[in-house]
Design an enzyme around this catalytic site. Structure first.
Site, mmCIF file in Angstrom:
data_model
loop_
_atom_site.group_PDB
_atom_site.id
_atom_site.type_symbol
_atom_site.label_atom_id
_atom_site.label_comp_id
_atom_site.label_asym_id
_atom_site.label_seq_id
_atom_site.Cartn_x
_atom_site.Cartn_y
_atom_site.Cartn_z
ATOM 1 N N SER A 176 30.281 24.027 38.956
ATOM 2 C CA SER A 176 30.816 25.177 38.226
ATOM 3 C C SER A 176 30.585 25.029 36.730
ATOM 4 O O SER A 176 30.743 23.941 36.170
ATOM 5 C CB SER A 176 32.314 25.242 38.502
ATOM 6 O OG SER A 176 32.506 25.104 39.897
ATOM 7 N N CYS B 151 27.977 24.917 34.896
ATOM 8 C CA CYS B 151 26.920 23.996 34.413
ATOM 9 C C CYS B 151 25.597 24.706 34.239
ATOM 10 O O CYS B 151 24.545 24.067 34.258
ATOM 11 C CB CYS B 151 26.751 22.837 35.395
ATOM 12 S SG CYS B 151 28.077 21.626 35.266
ATOM 13 N N LYS C 55 34.243 32.469 47.188
ATOM 14 C CA LYS C 55 34.275 31.047 47.538
ATOM 15 C C LYS C 55 34.872 30.816 48.921
ATOM 16 O O LYS C 55 34.395 29.986 49.697
ATOM 17 C CB LYS C 55 35.115 30.306 46.498
ATOM 18 C CG LYS C 55 34.581 30.413 45.082
ATOM 19 C CD LYS C 55 33.182 29.863 44.950
ATOM 20 C CE LYS C 55 32.752 29.781 43.513
ATOM 21 N NZ LYS C 55 31.426 29.183 43.349
ATOM 22 N N ASP D 288 25.092 32.264 42.256
ATOM 23 C CA ASP D 288 26.197 31.368 42.634
ATOM 24 C C ASP D 288 26.209 30.908 44.090
ATOM 25 O O ASP D 288 26.685 29.811 44.368
ATOM 26 C CB ASP D 288 27.535 32.072 42.327
ATOM 27 C CG ASP D 288 28.700 31.106 42.366
ATOM 28 O OD1 ASP D 288 29.704 31.384 43.033
ATOM 29 O OD2 ASP D 288 28.589 30.012 41.773
ATOM 30 N N TYR E 21 43.628 35.596 40.703
ATOM 31 C CA TYR E 21 42.454 35.335 39.868
ATOM 32 C C TYR E 21 41.224 34.866 40.629
ATOM 33 O O TYR E 21 41.331 34.003 41.512
ATOM 34 C CB TYR E 21 42.796 34.276 38.804
ATOM 35 C CG TYR E 21 41.742 34.191 37.752
ATOM 36 C CD1 TYR E 21 40.666 33.300 37.898
ATOM 37 C CD2 TYR E 21 41.738 35.046 36.655
ATOM 38 C CE1 TYR E 21 39.644 33.250 36.959
ATOM 39 C CE2 TYR E 21 40.719 34.998 35.715
ATOM 40 C CZ TYR E 21 39.674 34.101 35.873
ATOM 41 O OH TYR E 21 38.676 34.067 34.940
ATOM 42 N N ARG F 105 35.773 35.409 32.423
ATOM 43 C CA ARG F 105 34.658 35.851 33.261
ATOM 44 C C ARG F 105 34.273 37.300 32.997
ATOM 45 O O ARG F 105 35.136 38.129 32.705
ATOM 46 C CB ARG F 105 35.079 35.733 34.740
ATOM 47 C CG ARG F 105 35.394 34.317 35.180
ATOM 48 C CD ARG F 105 34.160 33.585 35.623
ATOM 49 N NE ARG F 105 34.382 32.143 35.783
ATOM 50 C CZ ARG F 105 33.499 31.343 36.363
ATOM 51 N NH1 ARG F 105 32.375 31.840 36.854
ATOM 52 N NH2 ARG F 105 33.722 30.049 36.458
ATOM 53 N N HIS G 161 26.225 26.399 47.322
ATOM 54 C CA HIS G 161 26.640 26.832 45.986
ATOM 55 C C HIS G 161 25.403 26.855 45.095
ATOM 56 O O HIS G 161 25.212 25.961 44.260
ATOM 57 C CB HIS G 161 27.697 25.841 45.470
ATOM 58 C CG HIS G 161 28.363 26.267 44.215
ATOM 59 N ND1 HIS G 161 28.916 25.360 43.333
ATOM 60 C CD2 HIS G 161 28.600 27.484 43.678
ATOM 61 C CE1 HIS G 161 29.451 26.023 42.320
ATOM 62 N NE2 HIS G 161 29.280 27.289 42.504
ATOM 63 N N ARG H 239 40.406 28.554 39.539
ATOM 64 C CA ARG H 239 40.644 28.091 40.898
ATOM 65 C C ARG H 239 41.680 26.974 40.854
ATOM 66 O O ARG H 239 41.704 26.159 39.932
ATOM 67 C CB ARG H 239 39.334 27.544 41.506
ATOM 68 C CG ARG H 239 38.380 28.581 41.970
ATOM 69 C CD ARG H 239 37.181 27.954 42.666
ATOM 70 N NE ARG H 239 36.362 27.161 41.775
ATOM 71 C CZ ARG H 239 36.382 25.847 41.706
ATOM 72 N NH1 ARG H 239 37.227 25.142 42.446
ATOM 73 N NH2 ARG H 239 35.607 25.200 40.863
HETATM 74 O O1 LIG Z 1 37.079 31.567 40.595
HETATM 75 C C1 LIG Z 1 37.197 31.436 39.383
HETATM 76 O O2 LIG Z 1 37.988 32.070 38.729
HETATM 77 C C2 LIG Z 1 36.350 30.490 38.631
HETATM 78 S S1 LIG Z 1 35.385 29.573 39.671
HETATM 79 C C3 LIG Z 1 33.896 30.362 39.882
HETATM 80 C C4 LIG Z 1 33.724 31.719 39.680
HETATM 81 C C5 LIG Z 1 32.462 32.258 39.869
HETATM 82 C C6 LIG Z 1 31.432 31.452 40.266
HETATM 83 N N1 LIG Z 1 31.617 30.128 40.478
HETATM 84 C C7 LIG Z 1 32.810 29.578 40.267
HETATM 85 C C8 LIG Z 1 32.905 28.116 40.513
HETATM 86 O O3 LIG Z 1 33.919 27.493 40.215
HETATM 87 O O4 LIG Z 1 31.886 27.589 41.005
HETATM 88 MN MN LIG Z 2 30.259 28.804 41.436
#
Ligand SMILES: O=C(O)CSc1cccnc1C(=O)O
Ligand SMILES: [Mn+2]
Length: 603
Positions: free
Chosen positions: A269, A271, A227, A294, A218, A386, A247, A79
């Site tokens: 994220s 954790c 998100k 999530d 991505y 991922r 979240h 992100r």
């Molecule tokens: O979006 C991404 O590539 C990483 S961020 C993410 C992905 C899945 C679940 N949670 C997150 C997060 O940053 O909380």
């Molecule tokens: Mn997340």
């Protein structure tokens, strides 16, 4: 405006006028070769994955059925928080934790980026639904994208295609999500495996409930149902409509006496949400099932309790650190195939590997497509690599995970990654104190977002990158939700920290399946059967109150993990004051009262 004769544009499987006119408008702006309306079929998956293999984006895995390895451009791996904007009409509504630009200015700027950006590519139209399709009021969206990777990922992560379109009728509201990788192809130009653009914008328009994303292919930047929709836009909708988009993981915990409780947990994220959501308890007779790892949408049920639904259809989990020891259920899920793996390593026999998976094979191909052998310095997989896999493949997915009513939440856990100060588990004194715990949650940063790793930052309710409006108003919304219900029916709030370390830097708590011991204490506190010490920061278990039977750990370490050191907390006070000052005048006075009370209790 000239009618646009783009192949596929007029083969829309819908008569929804607003949808049709939006699609035409976007096609006229982005000028794609063709328009494809995605139906979500297995045939479409087959066609798209074959196309991705031919493009060199996907490598089919020999060891996992119907699954693929993929490597992004090294510049497009997580992100991009500094390119993420909440473009509310009034800057004050975006607040100090978000980037803002006047909506008209952002739209004007991005319109020029989108102009002609799909030249030489296919424009895909993906109708989707966040949450169960059987919901009385399904939460619908449409993502327009020029990325085949997004199409196949959305099939795993959302309910998409014809089954979602069936809920649109001719006038359903939907969130328009416009995405482009921003890489037009000139005639004869050779494409690259991961096209993207160094100019990236991930923009949200909360009042009109729209999302515009440009330049990244991505994860959360491009899979806009996750998100962008289910947290940033949904949190703004929830505030206006009286519900919550958070979240959080949601898990089902069954005691040896067959008593069931549902627990939601908000950790920043990377954790450990996924590991907790799929926990294998080490204490006899206890069982964990998962509903999501999530995102949780929580609404009041008729009985006055908060009910949670997971809007997602898949797991998009952090790969490194996931293995048969840390998360056997995740490994069982991906072993069933039908999964995508991005920025992990590829083995010579056509499987995936990442750091934390035990002994590496003699040779690997890294996520950067380089040769690798044991002992090489370079990481085989990106820290934010991922796996993307269907929830219904997980062996411990709770049968009720798709119940549109959701499940009643008994406890909310806030958790962070802190080496010091924060005890293993603390129960809040009441809902308001729990909101204070969440609002002041702190954690060391991770690789899920671009930036330095390991820096302690405030991450309120683990939502810092995802609050779709002013953080002060968000805290007030949490307080208001508590006022709308009978206190006895609200979830109890706890603050956990699996990551506290001793003076030598070693972990004080083994974590993973042993965290079931903390969940047991949480449930026993809810049922009024577990002891706790009343401390300045809340109720902390006595070491005797934790079930440590069979745990090979030094009792002194458990005492250290549970310890409340007043001096460490006094050192937190100015940091919390600084954090509240950054949020500004909209911090609810009740949270200032909680800070003052904490200060007084600390002496
Ligand atoms: O979006 C991404 O590539 C990483 S961020 C993410 C992905 C899945 C679940 N949670 C997150 C997060 O940053 O909380
Ligand atoms: Mn997340």
């Amino acid at each position: 405006m000239t009618a646009l004769a783009v192949p596929g544009l007029d083969q829309a499987p819908t008569n929804h006028p607003r949808l049709l006119s939006w699609v035409r408008e976007v096609a006229e702006l982005t000028t794609p070769e063709r328009v494809v309306w995605c139906d979500g079929s297995d045939e479409e998956w087959q066609r798209m994955t074959e196309q991705l293999v031919s493009a060199g984006t996907f490598v089919p895995l020999k060891q996992k059925e119907n699954s693929f390895w993929c490597a992004s451009d090294p510049s497009d791996v997580a992100r991009v928080e500094e390119r993420t904007f909440i473009c509310s009409i009034d800057e004050a509504d975006s607040g100090p934790t978000n980037n803002w630009m006047p909506p008209a200015e952002m739209k004007s700027l991005m319109t020029e980026l989108y102009r002609g950006c799909m030249r030489g590519r296919t424009m895909y139209v993906i109708p989707f639904c966040m949450g169960p399709l059987t919901a009385e009021k399904p939460m619908l969206g449409v993502e327009i994208t020029d990325s085949e990777y997004v199409v196949v990922s959305m099939k795993i992560m959302t309910r998409m295609g014809d089954k979602a379109l069936a809920r649109f009728g001719e006038d359903a509201d939907f969130v328009p999500c416009l995405h482009s990788i921003g890489a037009p192809l000139e005639p004869g130009q050779q494409d690259v495996p991961w096209p993207c653009n160094e100019t990236k914008y991930i923009s949200h328009f909360p009042e009109e409930r729209a999302i515009w994303s440009f330049g990244s292919g991505y994860g959360g930047n491009a899979l806009l149902g996750k998100k962008c929709y289910s947290l940033r836009i949904a949190s703004s909708i929830g505030r206006n409509e009286g519900w919550m988009a958070e979240h959080m993981l949601v898990l089902k915990l069954t005691s040896p006496e067959n008593k069931v409780h549902y627990v939601a947990a908000a950790f920043p994220s990377a954790c450990g949400k996924t590991n907790l959501a799929m926990l294998e308890p080490t204490i006899p007779g206890w069982k964990v099932e998962t509903l999501g790892d999530d995102i949780a949408w929580m609404r009041f049920g008729e009985d006055g309790r908060l009910y949670a639904v997971n809007p997602e259809n898949g797991f998009f989990g952090v790969a490194p650190g996931t293995d048969w020891k840390t998360n056997p259920n995740a490994m069982r899920t991906i072993a069933k195939g039908n999964s995508l793996f991005t920025n992990v390593a590829l083995t010579d026999d056509g499987d995936i590997w990442w750091e934390g998976m035990g002994e590496p094979p003699a040779h690997l191909t890294t996520w950067k497509k380089k040769d690798w052998k044991p002992g090489d310095e370079e990481l085989t997989s990106h820290p934010n690599s991922r796996y993307c896999t269907p929830i219904d493949q997980c062996p411990i997915t709770a049968p009720e995970w798709e119940d549109p009513q959701g499940v009643p939440i008994s406890a909310i856990l806030f958790g962070g990654r802190r080496k010091t100060t924060i005890p293993l588990v603390t129960e809040s004194r009441d809902w308001q104190h729990g909101v204070f715990m969440g609002a002041t949650l702190s954690s060391e940063t991770t690789a899920a977002a671009i930036g330095q790793v390991g820096v302690v930052r405030r991450d309120p309710m683990a939502m810092l990158p995802f609050i779709g409006y002013h953080a002060g108003d968000y805290f007030q919304h949490w307080i208001d939700m508590g006022k709308r219900a009978d206190a006895a029916k609200m979830p109890k709030v706890f603050y956990v920290n699996w990551f506290r370390r001793d003076e030598d830097g070693g972990f004080l708590w083994p974590g993973f399946g042993e965290n079931s011991r903390v969940l047991k204490w949480v449930i026993e506190r809810i049922e009024g059967t577990a002891a706790a010490n009343e401390t300045a920061i809340g109720h902390v278990p006595t070491a005797e109150a934790l079930d440590l039977d069979g745990l090979d750990v030094d009792p002194a370490d458990v005492d250290k993990a549970l310890a409340v050191h007043a001096d460490e907390w006094r050192a937190e006070l100015p940091l919390i004051e600084e954090w509240f000052a950054k949020i500004g005048d909209k911090v609810p006075s009740l949270l200032h009262d909680e800070l003052a009370a904490l200060k007084q209790r600390l002496g």
